[in-house]
Design a protein around this motif. Structure first.
Motif, PDB file in Angstrom:
ATOM      1  N   LYS A   3       0.836  -1.191   0.000  1.00  0.00           N
ATOM      2  CA  LYS A   3       0.000   0.000   0.000  1.00  0.00           C
ATOM      3  C   LYS A   3       0.881   1.255   0.000  1.00  0.00           C
ATOM      4  CE  LYS A   3      -3.919   1.628   2.718  1.00  0.00           C
ATOM      5  NZ  LYS A   3      -4.703   1.383   3.931  1.00  0.00           N
ATOM      6  N   PRO A   4       0.768   2.104  -1.020  1.00  0.00           N
ATOM      7  CA  PRO A   4       1.563   3.331  -1.006  1.00  0.00           C
ATOM      8  C   PRO A   4       1.036   4.307   0.041  1.00  0.00           C
ATOM      9  CG  PRO A   4       0.055   3.367  -2.852  1.00  0.00           C
ATOM     10  CD  PRO A   4      -0.102   2.022  -2.205  1.00  0.00           C
ATOM     11  N   GLN A   5       1.955   5.036   0.635  1.00  0.00           N
ATOM     12  CA  GLN A   5       1.580   6.045   1.630  1.00  0.00           C
ATOM     13  C   GLN A   5       1.991   7.416   1.104  1.00  0.00           C
ATOM     14  OE1 GLN A   5       0.035   5.179   4.619  1.00  0.00           O
ATOM     15  NE2 GLN A   5       0.028   3.094   3.811  1.00  0.00           N
TER      16      GLN A   5
ATOM     17  N   HIS B 167      -8.818   0.929  -5.807  1.00  0.00           N
ATOM     18  CA  HIS B 167      -8.344   0.449  -7.111  1.00  0.00           C
ATOM     19  C   HIS B 167      -6.827   0.307  -7.218  1.00  0.00           C
ATOM     20  CE1 HIS B 167     -12.434   1.967  -7.911  1.00  0.00           C
ATOM     21  NE2 HIS B 167     -12.479   0.906  -8.678  1.00  0.00           N
ATOM     22  N   CYS B 168      -6.086   0.923  -6.301  1.00  0.00           N
ATOM     23  CA  CYS B 168      -4.616   0.808  -6.317  1.00  0.00           C
ATOM     24  C   CYS B 168      -4.198  -0.645  -6.137  1.00  0.00           C
ATOM     25  CB  CYS B 168      -4.039   1.661  -5.192  1.00  0.00           C
ATOM     26  SG  CYS B 168      -2.316   1.299  -4.810  1.00  0.00           S
ATOM     27  N   LYS B 169      -3.229  -1.110  -6.968  1.00  0.00           N
ATOM     28  CA  LYS B 169      -2.749  -2.499  -6.885  1.00  0.00           C
ATOM     29  C   LYS B 169      -1.468  -2.622  -6.076  1.00  0.00           C
ATOM     30  CE  LYS B 169      -5.840  -3.839  -9.943  1.00  0.00           C
ATOM     31  NZ  LYS B 169      -6.236  -2.519 -10.413  1.00  0.00           N
ATOM     32  N   GLY B 170      -0.937  -1.487  -5.637  1.00  0.00           N
ATOM     33  CA  GLY B 170       0.297  -1.554  -4.852  1.00  0.00           C
ATOM     34  C   GLY B 170       1.503  -1.927  -5.679  1.00  0.00           C
ATOM     35  N   CYS B 171       1.521  -1.528  -6.953  1.00  0.00           N
ATOM     36  CA  CYS B 171       2.618  -1.919  -7.850  1.00  0.00           C
ATOM     37  C   CYS B 171       3.910  -1.176  -7.521  1.00  0.00           C
ATOM     38  CB  CYS B 171       2.229  -1.673  -9.300  1.00  0.00           C
ATOM     39  SG  CYS B 171       2.040   0.081  -9.711  1.00  0.00           S
ATOM     40  N   GLY B 172       3.803   0.013  -6.937  1.00  0.00           N
ATOM     41  CA  GLY B 172       4.989   0.755  -6.534  1.00  0.00           C
ATOM     42  C   GLY B 172       5.582   1.658  -7.592  1.00  0.00           C
ATOM     43  N   ILE B 173       4.962   1.736  -8.756  1.00  0.00           N
ATOM     44  CA  ILE B 173       5.498   2.592  -9.819  1.00  0.00           C
ATOM     45  C   ILE B 173       5.520   4.052  -9.367  1.00  0.00           C
ATOM     46  CG2 ILE B 173       5.089   3.456 -12.161  1.00  0.00           C
ATOM     47  CD1 ILE B 173       3.916   0.697 -12.826  1.00  0.00           C
ATOM     48  N   CYS B 174       4.486   4.468  -8.663  1.00  0.00           N
ATOM     49  CA  CYS B 174       4.428   5.867  -8.210  1.00  0.00           C
ATOM     50  C   CYS B 174       5.554   6.180  -7.228  1.00  0.00           C
ATOM     51  CB  CYS B 174       3.069   6.170  -7.592  1.00  0.00           C
ATOM     52  SG  CYS B 174       2.618   5.096  -6.217  1.00  0.00           S
ATOM     53  N   VAL B 175       5.947   5.198  -6.443  1.00  0.00           N
ATOM     54  CA  VAL B 175       7.048   5.400  -5.491  1.00  0.00           C
ATOM     55  C   VAL B 175       8.327   5.724  -6.264  1.00  0.00           C
ATOM     56  CG1 VAL B 175       8.424   4.339  -3.669  1.00  0.00           C
ATOM     57  CG2 VAL B 175       5.993   3.806  -3.851  1.00  0.00           C
TER      58      VAL B 175
ATOM     59  N   SER C 240      -5.007   4.542 -12.550  1.00  0.00           N
ATOM     60  CA  SER C 240      -5.602   5.872 -12.332  1.00  0.00           C
ATOM     61  C   SER C 240      -6.053   6.044 -10.882  1.00  0.00           C
ATOM     62  CB  SER C 240      -6.792   6.089 -13.275  1.00  0.00           C
ATOM     63  OG  SER C 240      -6.372   6.001 -14.610  1.00  0.00           O
ATOM     64  N   SER C 241      -5.162   5.658  -9.975  1.00  0.00           N
ATOM     65  CA  SER C 241      -5.518   5.672  -8.551  1.00  0.00           C
ATOM     66  C   SER C 241      -4.963   6.876  -7.797  1.00  0.00           C
ATOM     67  CB  SER C 241      -5.013   4.385  -7.885  1.00  0.00           C
ATOM     68  OG  SER C 241      -5.664   3.277  -8.438  1.00  0.00           O
ATOM     69  N   ILE C 242      -4.497   7.881  -8.556  1.00  0.00           N
ATOM     70  CA  ILE C 242      -4.028   9.106  -7.908  1.00  0.00           C
ATOM     71  C   ILE C 242      -4.888  10.250  -8.445  1.00  0.00           C
ATOM     72  CG2 ILE C 242      -2.065  10.621  -7.440  1.00  0.00           C
ATOM     73  CD1 ILE C 242      -0.233   8.223  -8.053  1.00  0.00           C
TER      74      ILE C 242
ATOM     75  N   GLU D 113      -5.332  12.089  -2.008  1.00  0.00           N
ATOM     76  CA  GLU D 113      -5.007  10.814  -1.379  1.00  0.00           C
ATOM     77  C   GLU D 113      -5.238   9.683  -2.388  1.00  0.00           C
ATOM     78  OE1 GLU D 113      -3.355   8.592   0.258  1.00  0.00           O
ATOM     79  OE2 GLU D 113      -3.694   9.722   2.115  1.00  0.00           O
ATOM     80  N   PHE D 114      -4.530   8.574  -2.216  1.00  0.00           N
ATOM     81  CA  PHE D 114      -4.664   7.434  -3.124  1.00  0.00           C
ATOM     82  C   PHE D 114      -6.081   6.870  -3.101  1.00  0.00           C
ATOM     83  CE2 PHE D 114      -0.090   7.321  -2.166  1.00  0.00           C
ATOM     84  CZ  PHE D 114       0.407   7.295  -3.461  1.00  0.00           C
ATOM     85  N   ASP D 115      -6.488   6.338  -4.233  1.00  0.00           N
ATOM     86  CA  ASP D 115      -7.755   5.614  -4.322  1.00  0.00           C
ATOM     87  C   ASP D 115      -7.436   4.154  -4.010  1.00  0.00           C
ATOM     88  OD1 ASP D 115      -9.988   4.199  -5.022  1.00  0.00           O
ATOM     89  OD2 ASP D 115      -9.928   4.722  -7.150  1.00  0.00           O
TER      90      ASP D 115
HETATM   91  S1  SF4 Z   1       1.254   3.436  -9.321  1.00  0.00           S
HETATM   92 FE1  SF4 Z   1       0.728   1.445  -8.432  1.00  0.00          FE
HETATM   93  S2  SF4 Z   1       1.094   1.698  -6.214  1.00  0.00           S
HETATM   94 FE2  SF4 Z   1       0.983   3.735  -7.106  1.00  0.00          FE
HETATM   95  S3  SF4 Z   1      -1.177   4.356  -6.871  1.00  0.00           S
HETATM   96 FE3  SF4 Z   1      -0.958   3.427  -8.890  1.00  0.00          FE
HETATM   97  S4  SF4 Z   1      -1.493   1.276  -8.618  1.00  0.00           S
HETATM   98 FE4  SF4 Z   1      -1.086   2.136  -6.588  1.00  0.00          FE
END
Ligand code: SF4
Ligand code: SF4
Length: 100
Positions: free
Chosen positions: A41-43, A78-86, A62-64, A73-75
């Motif tokens: 889960k991204p924070q 639908h967020c998969k926790g892939c970590g790309i945004c990190v 599209s979870s941002i 705040e993140f959605d």
């Molecule tokens: S990039 Fe991945 S981890 Fe970040 S908000 Fe989108 S689905 Fe979630």
């Protein structure tokens, strides 16, 4: 055999499910809360965020959300926790935590 997704439930028989590779209807992604698949889960650390919005287009789900030019705040529905945004955030405003 396309299912009416509004009628899906625990008592739905497998024979009534939508077959693979079939699109039952358009614009249905919001109806599926696929965020529950996630194990991470991204924070969002708002005080570090510079509102550069670089994280927004890289999210495959599209979870941002962006409102009035600012990310929110993140959605988590639908967020998969892939970590790309990190990886995309140059300011360390996103960290990743495991879901317990
Ligand atoms: S990039 Fe991945 S981890 Fe970040 S908000 Fe989108 S689905 Fe979630
Ligand atoms: S990439 Fe980082 S600094 Fe830029 S909007 Fe996203 S969270 Fe904020």
């Amino acid at each position: 055999m396309a299912t009416d997704i509004s009628k899906l439930g625990l008592k739905t028989k497998w024979q009534d499910l939508t077959g693979g590779m079939i699109v039952a209807g358009a614009g249905t992604s919001r109806d599926f809360n696929t965020g529950e698949w996630s194990s991470n889960k991204p924070q969002f650390i708002e005080e570090k965020c510079k509102q550069c919005l670089l994280c927004v287009p890289v999210c495959p789900d599209s979870s941002i959300p962006v409102k009035d030019g600012k990310r929110g705040e993140f959605d988590y529905k639908h967020c998969k926790g892939c970590g790309i945004c990190v990886k995309a955030c140059p300011f360390g405003a996103i960290t990743m935590e495991g879901v317990k």
